[in-house]
Scaffold this active site. Structure first.
Site, PDB file in Angstrom:
ATOM      1  N   HIS A 281      32.103  56.651  31.996  1.00  0.00           N
ATOM      2  CA  HIS A 281      31.483  55.737  31.085  1.00  0.00           C
ATOM      3  C   HIS A 281      30.854  56.556  29.775  1.00  0.00           C
ATOM      4  CE1 HIS A 281      29.014  52.239  30.213  1.00  0.00           C
ATOM      5  NE2 HIS A 281      27.924  52.997  29.877  1.00  0.00           N
TER       6      HIS A 281
ATOM      7  N   ASP B 107      28.353  51.046  25.218  1.00  0.00           N
ATOM      8  CA  ASP B 107      27.714  50.297  26.186  1.00  0.00           C
ATOM      9  C   ASP B 107      26.895  49.323  25.648  1.00  0.00           C
ATOM     10  OD1 ASP B 107      26.336  50.917  29.074  1.00  0.00           O
ATOM     11  OD2 ASP B 107      24.678  50.775  27.696  1.00  0.00           O
TER      12      ASP B 107
ATOM     13  N   TYR C 228      18.500  43.616  29.108  1.00  0.00           N
ATOM     14  CA  TYR C 228      19.179  42.907  30.232  1.00  0.00           C
ATOM     15  C   TYR C 228      18.339  41.424  30.890  1.00  0.00           C
ATOM     16  CZ  TYR C 228      21.613  47.416  31.001  1.00  0.00           C
ATOM     17  OH  TYR C 228      22.264  48.365  30.883  1.00  0.00           O
TER      18      TYR C 228
END
Length: 310
Positions: free
Chosen positions: A291, A121, A229
């Site tokens: 994921h 990730d 982010y």
């Protein structure tokens, strides 16, 4: 976290033995201090394990003992902003260049010139970028469910599917609300991510979920996690305006890409046609995994890593 007196300090850390498969250390790198868990023989080849969002070193609880038992010197840090690591203020502190510098400094702190890097990730994003920007530091590379930056840009440009899957990246650009949402109702969102996301029942135990909540609940951790982010979108938007995109970013290291096919956020197309950017890449797609691939298929992931690393 106080005065940084030494590059590495294991005496300053005490954690119940039941919580860790290794030794806890505080390591100075790139002007901050990272909390790490280390395991394996001192003279083993160095392997750095980089966790993702919204995790901490514990994301590698299955792989740390497997790699250490195979003779590797394993280092699993809490990334900057997470759990017990330093949490510098401001979005700019989480620019990808700073994250790459953290990794390079970590390698130096363990008296090495090179390391094998494994990332999942967000840790995978950092792993890709480290291999791109600091190829001198990376021996072998392994990435779990994280796209090469040029492949991700390609899919965002051509795929409505991937654009829709990436809605949360835009949500995280908002002020305050993302942090509040993550902490709302005793971290209900985090618990839902960990319990509903994996394909394997009890991939995350109740104890795991409690530890994840505790780590993300530390002061400043939620803002730091979201700032990853915010910093990336600002950087990539600037590159798009000034250079037309992130550009061709090749990786020269021998690379293993492990992909849980049942990933809700990342399209399987991100694993295809990578030769332009990663000429030496082996792709292993795990059809039954999500994921959270190293929790859905812990033994298989460990075996794949051991088959890739020298």
């Amino acid at each position: 976290m106080g005065q940084h007196a030494s590059a590495r300090d294991s005496t300053a850390w005490t954690v119940p033995a039941s919580e860790t498969p290794g030794v806890h250390e505080l390591v100075d790198t790139n002007g901050i201090r990272l909390h790490t868990v280390t395991a394996g023989p001192q003279d083993g080849d160095l392997v750095v394990l980089l966790h993702g969002f919204p995790e901490f070193w514990y994301a590698w609880k299955h792989q740390i003992p497997a790699l250490a038992d195979a003779g590797y010197r394993v280092v699993a840090p809490d990334l900057r902003g997470y759990n017990h690591s330093d949490k510098p203020d401001g979005v700019a502190a989480y620019h990808i260049d700073e994250l790459v510098a953290d990794v390079a400094g970590l390698v130096s702190a363990f008296d090495r010139e090179q390391t094998h890097i494994v990332g999942h990730d967000w840790g995978g994003v950092i792993a890709w970028q480290t291999a791109i920007d600091r190829p001198d530091v990376v021996d072998q590379l392994a990435v779990l469910n994280a796209p090469h930056p040029s492949a991700y840009e390609r899919e965002l440009r051509r795929s409505v599917d991937q654009l829709l899957r990436s809605w949360y990246v835009l949500f995280f650009q908002l002020p305050v609300l993302p942090e509040a949402s993550l902490g709302w109702n005793d971290f209900a969102m985090l618990e839902r991510i960990l319990t509903d996301g994996p394909t394997r029942p009890d991939a995350f135990t109740e104890t795991d979920v409690r530890r994840y909540k505790r780590a993300l609940g530390r002061p400043g951790a939620r803002t730091a996690a979201v700032n990853y982010y915010r910093a990336l979108v600002r950087r990539n938007a600037k590159l798009t305006v000034t250079e037309g995109g992130v550009g061709d970013r090749p990786v020269t290291a021998s690379t293993l890409l492990v992909w849980g096919v049942q990933d809700d956020a990342l399209s399987l197309a991100l694993t295809q046609d990578l030769e332009e950017w990663v000429p030496d890449c082996r792709v292993e797609r795990l059809p039954a995994a999500s994921h959270w691939v190293q929790f859905d298929a812990p033994e298989q992931v460990s075996e794949l890593l051991l088959s890739h690393l020298p």
